[in-house]
Design an enzyme around this catalytic site. Structure first.
Site, mmCIF file in Angstrom:
data_model
loop_
_atom_site.group_PDB
_atom_site.id
_atom_site.type_symbol
_atom_site.label_atom_id
_atom_site.label_comp_id
_atom_site.label_asym_id
_atom_site.label_seq_id
_atom_site.Cartn_x
_atom_site.Cartn_y
_atom_site.Cartn_z
ATOM 1 N N GLY A 14 0.822 -1.212 0.000
ATOM 2 C CA GLY A 14 0.000 0.000 0.000
ATOM 3 C C GLY A 14 0.855 1.260 0.000
ATOM 4 C CG ASN A 15 3.590 2.356 3.107
ATOM 5 O OD1 ASN A 15 2.828 3.285 3.365
ATOM 6 N ND2 ASN A 15 4.018 1.512 4.026
ATOM 7 C CE LYS A 124 -1.669 -3.760 7.450
ATOM 8 N NZ LYS A 124 -0.406 -4.177 6.876
ATOM 9 C CE LYS A 208 1.274 -5.981 0.481
ATOM 10 N NZ LYS A 208 1.892 -5.641 1.748
ATOM 11 C CE LYS A 270 6.389 -5.659 3.221
ATOM 12 N NZ LYS A 270 4.942 -5.550 3.249
HETATM 13 N N1 LIG Z 1 14.744 -6.520 8.068
HETATM 14 C C1 LIG Z 1 14.264 -5.655 7.189
HETATM 15 N N2 LIG Z 1 14.727 -5.664 5.908
HETATM 16 C C2 LIG Z 1 14.246 -4.771 5.007
HETATM 17 N N3 LIG Z 1 13.288 -3.840 5.272
HETATM 18 C C3 LIG Z 1 12.789 -3.793 6.533
HETATM 19 C C4 LIG Z 1 13.250 -4.688 7.541
HETATM 20 N N4 LIG Z 1 12.581 -4.424 8.693
HETATM 21 C C5 LIG Z 1 11.740 -3.407 8.424
HETATM 22 N N5 LIG Z 1 11.847 -3.015 7.131
HETATM 23 C C6 LIG Z 1 11.025 -1.929 6.568
HETATM 24 O O1 LIG Z 1 9.822 -2.535 6.112
HETATM 25 C C7 LIG Z 1 9.367 -1.794 4.977
HETATM 26 C C8 LIG Z 1 8.315 -2.599 4.229
HETATM 27 O O2 LIG Z 1 7.149 -2.592 5.000
HETATM 28 P P1 LIG Z 1 5.877 -1.658 4.645
HETATM 29 O O3 LIG Z 1 6.325 -0.335 4.110
HETATM 30 O O4 LIG Z 1 4.986 -1.690 5.815
HETATM 31 O O5 LIG Z 1 5.279 -2.545 3.509
HETATM 32 P P2 LIG Z 1 4.294 -2.313 2.289
HETATM 33 O O6 LIG Z 1 5.190 -2.143 1.099
HETATM 34 O O7 LIG Z 1 3.548 -3.614 2.263
HETATM 35 O O8 LIG Z 1 3.423 -1.125 2.565
HETATM 36 C C9 LIG Z 1 10.633 -1.526 4.216
HETATM 37 O O9 LIG Z 1 10.484 -0.471 3.302
HETATM 38 C C10 LIG Z 1 11.612 -1.188 5.359
HETATM 39 O O10 LIG Z 1 11.552 0.193 5.661
HETATM 40 N N1 LIG Z 2 -3.765 -4.111 4.276
HETATM 41 C C1 LIG Z 2 -2.395 -4.065 4.170
HETATM 42 O O1 LIG Z 2 -1.678 -5.021 4.466
HETATM 43 O O2 LIG Z 2 -1.886 -2.861 3.712
HETATM 44 P P1 LIG Z 2 -0.358 -2.440 3.542
HETATM 45 O O3 LIG Z 2 0.265 -3.379 2.569
HETATM 46 O O4 LIG Z 2 -0.427 -1.038 2.999
HETATM 47 O O5 LIG Z 2 0.284 -2.495 4.886
#
Ligand SMILES: Nc1ncnc2c1ncn2[C@@H]1O[C@H](COP(=O)(O)OP(=O)(O)O)[C@@H](O)[C@H]1O
Ligand SMILES: NC(=O)OP(=O)(O)O
Length: 308
Positions: A14-15, A124, A208, A270
């Site tokens: 989502g980011n 979350k 997700k 993830k």
């Molecule tokens: N061990 C790790 N290795 C790589 N990234 C990490 C780690 N721990 C935390 N992160 C952070 O997690 C982020 C991904 O999670 P998030 O932004 O919540 O996911 P999404 O892309 O699903 O929105 C990465 O961009 C990084 O900033």
């Molecule tokens: N619902 C959900 O997991 O959203 P993000 O990927 O943005 O965290």
């Protein structure tokens, strides 16, 4: 080109979709390029996506007019994102001369357990990143639970029960089997509980990554690709001795989880989803990489690959 057609479920962060409509309209173009690259590589692709920033934005905007439950904001986020993503994909397919691939966004509900422990323990992160002062104000004014999110600021946290069943799975499967490009399980799916024959929405946001794992298993996919903001997964993330990983066996990943290398609410789900999928059947693998690197990742040139 790959020899055999691989079925891939993509979990799109989502980011990576921007924090507002203008940003999203730009972001979906980059996303569409990365996805159509995979289709041109000969992959059979199904798309699920997150909604963290978007569901937080929709919920707080709507709540300033009249109070709406979180699951309704989640439902709104499926079309808010699906509309732009679907149209960007359609444009990109046509621009590359692929005229025989309909694209459809499927509103998806996901059954959760009403006794799930996460209802008492919100984890979350959703909505925008806040400073500590803003976060304390949001806590005071709206009663939000707040957490620090991977060194990027503070965010609201909400319950995130684990997905048990994708309600529309047969419809999704029918479209996929007909060679259509499906966007589904948006925002982890709209969380519902089953009461007799009825489905009742609940206040939560499903992760997700977990629902994408369930979707990939249900569709008997070969690959689960989790696209996010980092090219690889790291141990000692953000520290001086940070080390980026190209391959991760299930055993290694379990050890690193124990040692606390993956942040809850961001990288941890993830890794857990990747582990679950890669360990569920011989020949399945998961890949975590950056959106723009999806094609290189599937060809084994980058990303972190999780395998048995
Ligand atoms: N061990 C790790 N290795 C790589 N990234 C990490 C780690 N721990 C935390 N992160 C952070 O997690 C982020 C991904 O999670 P998030 O932004 O919540 O996911 P999404 O892309 O699903 O929105 C990465 O961009 C990084 O900033
Ligand atoms: N619902 C959900 O997991 O959203 P993000 O990927 O943005 O965290």
């Amino acid at each position: 080109m790959m020899n055999k057609k691989k079925r891939i479920v993509i979990a799109l962060g989502g980011n990576a979709l921007g924090n507002n409509l203008e940003e999203q309209k730009i972001a979906v173009k980059t996303t569409a390029i990365a996805i159509v690259d995979l289709i041109e590589e000969g992959c059979d692709v199904v798309i699920a996506h997150g909604n963290g920033p978007q569901v937080g934005m929709i919920h707080s905007a709507m709540s300033s007019i009249s109070s709406i439950p979180l699951y309704v904001s989640g439902a709104m986020s499926q079309t808010y994102i699906g509309l732009d993503l679907e149209n960007a994909l359609r444009d990109e397919l046509l621009n590359r001369g692929i005229k025989d691939m309909p694209v459809a966004t499927v509103m998806t509900q996901v059954v959760v357990d009403k006794e799930d422990k996460s209802f008492e323990n919100p984890t979350k992160p959703i909505g925008r990143f806040m400073s500590l002062e803003e976060a304390n104000l949001a806590k005071k004014e709206h009663g939000y639970d707040i957490v620090e999110d991977s060194g990027r600021g503070y965010r609201r946290v909400v319950p995130s029960p684990s997905p048990k069943k994708i309600v529309e799975i047969d419809s999704i499967n029918a479209l996929v089997e007909r060679g259509q490009l499906v966007i589904c399980c948006g925002g982890g799916g709209i969380p519902v509980i089953q009461e007799g024959n009825s489905l009742i929405g609940v206040d939560a946001v499903i992760d997700k990554d977990f629902v994408s794992c369930l979707l990939a298993k249900e569709l008997d996919a070969d690959f689960l690709i989790i696209l996010t903001a980092v090219e690889k997964v790291a141990i000692n993330f953000g520290k001086e001795n940070e080390k980026w990983l190209s391959y991760l066996s299930i055993e290694e990943a379990k050890g690193y989880i124990e040692e606390g290398h993956f942040a809850p609410g961001s990288m941890l789900p993830k890794i857990e989803a990747a582990l679950d999928f890669a360990g569920s059947k011989e020949g399945r693998a998961a890949l975590i990489t950056q959106l723009e690197k999806a094609k290189e990742g599937i060809n084994g040139e980058t990303g972190t690959r999780i395998h048995m």
